[in-house]
Design a protein around this motif. Structure first.
Motif, PDB file in Angstrom:
ATOM      1  N   CYS A 173     -62.861  -4.032   6.909  1.00 42.25           N
ATOM      2  CA  CYS A 173     -64.009  -4.179   6.017  1.00 42.25           C
ATOM      3  C   CYS A 173     -64.640  -5.550   6.220  1.00 42.25           C
ATOM      4  CB  CYS A 173     -63.604  -3.959   4.558  1.00 42.25           C
ATOM      5  SG  CYS A 173     -62.857  -5.403   3.788  1.00 42.25           S
TER       6      CYS A 173
ATOM      7  N   ALA B 251     -67.606  -1.713   1.336  1.00 42.12           N
ATOM      8  CA  ALA B 251     -66.685  -2.204   2.384  1.00 42.12           C
ATOM      9  C   ALA B 251     -67.422  -2.642   3.649  1.00 42.12           C
ATOM     10  CB  ALA B 251     -65.673  -1.114   2.722  1.00 42.12           C
TER      11      ALA B 251
ATOM     12  N   CYS C   3     -61.750  -3.798  -2.087  1.00 46.37           N
ATOM     13  CA  CYS C   3     -62.287  -2.579  -1.481  1.00 46.37           C
ATOM     14  C   CYS C   3     -61.387  -1.390  -1.799  1.00 46.37           C
ATOM     15  CB  CYS C   3     -62.412  -2.726   0.036  1.00 46.37           C
ATOM     16  SG  CYS C   3     -63.842  -3.691   0.519  1.00 46.37           S
TER      17      CYS C   3
ATOM     18  N   PHE D 234     -59.906  -4.992   2.260  1.00 47.58           N
ATOM     19  CA  PHE D 234     -59.504  -6.011   1.296  1.00 47.58           C
ATOM     20  C   PHE D 234     -59.120  -5.334  -0.024  1.00 47.58           C
ATOM     21  CE2 PHE D 234     -62.876  -8.234  -1.517  1.00 47.58           C
ATOM     22  CZ  PHE D 234     -61.993  -8.958  -2.297  1.00 47.58           C
TER      23      PHE D 234
ATOM     24  N   HIS E   1     -65.048  -7.942   4.359  1.00 46.42           N
ATOM     25  CA  HIS E   1     -64.457  -9.086   3.654  1.00 46.42           C
ATOM     26  C   HIS E   1     -63.284  -9.708   4.392  1.00 46.42           C
ATOM     27  CE1 HIS E   1     -66.109  -6.117   0.766  1.00 46.42           C
ATOM     28  NE2 HIS E   1     -66.766  -7.190   0.357  1.00 46.42           N
TER      29      HIS E   1
HETATM   30 ZN   LIG Z   1     -63.665  -5.307   1.773  1.00 45.18          ZN
END
Ligand SMILES: [Zn+2]
Ligand SMILES: [Zn+2]
Length: 246
Positions: A173, A228, A210, A207, A175
Motif C-alpha cells: 500500500c 490503500a 489499511c 499498513f 503508506h
Molecule cells: Zn496503507
C-alpha cells in the motif's frame, strides 16, 4: 566413459534436434530475439508473430578474454536459468570430466557448443540458441515451448527495480516504505525467495490502518482500495520494507 566419444554423440544428437526445432517452428523467419533471465523465457519476434521457449543458460564464452564460464559460476546469472546446469557439473564430477567441473578456463567457441550439446543431452533439451552480445557468446538450451499468452503473463510477474535489477513483483500500500513503522499486514505469511503455492500468488502487504479500512469494508473494494492505493515494488524492496515495519 570416454569424454570425446560422449561429446561427439551429444553433438550429433543436438544437430538432429536443432534441425527439427528450426524446421518445426520456422525459427529462421524471426529476426529479433530477447531473453529474460528472471522468467527464464527466450522470445523470438517478427512482424505480428512471437514464439516463446523456456531456456537454461549453459554458460558464456568471452570474446575478449577467450574464456568459458559456466553459468553456475556466474554471479550475474539468475538462479532461474542456471540452477539445472548443476546437473552437468555433477555428471562431470561423477565421471571425472574436469571441464564440466571448473567454473572458468581458457576455451573457444567450438567448446561452447560441446558443453551445450552435453547440457542438451543431460537436461533433455529440445534444441539450443546462442545469442551474441558485444563481448559474449551466450549458450542456451531450450527445453519447452510456451504459449504466448502464458509467457507474457509470466513475464509480468517480474519488475525492473532501480536498486535490485529484475525481480519478482510485490504489491504494497501507499503508506509502506522503509522505516515507516506502519505495521505490516500480509495477505499470507512470507519469507525471502519462497516459492508460491499457487501460480497466481503475489507478495502483498499493507499498513495497519489499511487493514482496518479493509475489514470495515468487508475486504478490498473501491473504498478500501482507494485508501490503500496499492503500488508495485520488487521482491527485495518488499522484504527490506518488511524488516523495518514490524
Ligand atoms: Zn496503507
Ligand atoms: Zn527493489
Amino acid at each position: 566413459m570416454n569424454y570425446d566419444k560422449f561429446v561427439s554423440d551429444c553433438f550429433n544428437e543436438l544437430k538432429v534436434k536443432q534441425e527439427e526445432l528450426t524446421k518445426k517452428y520456422d525459427l529462421n523467419s524471426y529476426s529479433n530475439w530477447f531473453y529474460d533471465q528472471a522468467s527464464g523465457l527466450l522470445t523470438f519476434t517478427d512482424e505480428n508473430k512471437e514464439l516463446n521457449f523456456r531456456y537454461y543458460e549453459v554458460g558464456t564464452f568471452s570474446k575478449v578474454s577467450k574464456t568459458w564460464k559456466w553459468s553456475w559460476d556466474n554471479e550475474h546469472t539468475l538462479k532461474k536459468v542456471k540452477e539445472q546446469i548443476e546437473v552437468v557439473k555433477q555428471f562431470g564430477i561423477k565421471h571425472g570430466f574436469e571441464k564440466l567441473t571448473q567454473g572458468l578456463f581458457d576455451s573457444d567457441e567450438i567448446e561452447g557448443w560441446d558443453f551445450t550439446s552435453i547440457a542438451t543431452n543431460l537436461l533433455n533439451g529440445i534444441g539450443s540458441y546462442r545469442p551474441e552480445t558485444e563481448k559474449h557468446l551466450i549458450f542456451m538450451v531450450l527445453y519447452e515451448l510456451v504459449d504466448n499468452d502464458k509467457a507474457n503473463e509470466e513475464k509480468e510477474m517480474y519488475v525492473d527495480c532501480e536498486k535490485h535489477e529484475r525481480r519478482r513483483r510485490a504489491f504494497i500500500c501507499q503508506h509502506l516504505e522503509k522505516n515507516s513503522e506502519n505495521g505490516f499486514e500480509e495477505a499470507f505469511e512470507t519469507y525471502e525467495d519462497m516459492e508460491f503455492e499457487y501460480d497466481d500468488d503475489d507478495f502483498q502487504a499493507w499498513f495497519t490502518k489499511c487493514e482496518k479500512v479493509r475489514i470495515e469494508n468487508d475486504g478490498w473494494n473501491d473504498v478500501s482500495m482507494d485508501f490503500a492505493k496499492i503500488k508495485l515494488v520488487c521482491e527485495k524492496c518488499y522484504f527490506e520494507i518488511k524488516e523495518t515495519n514490524k
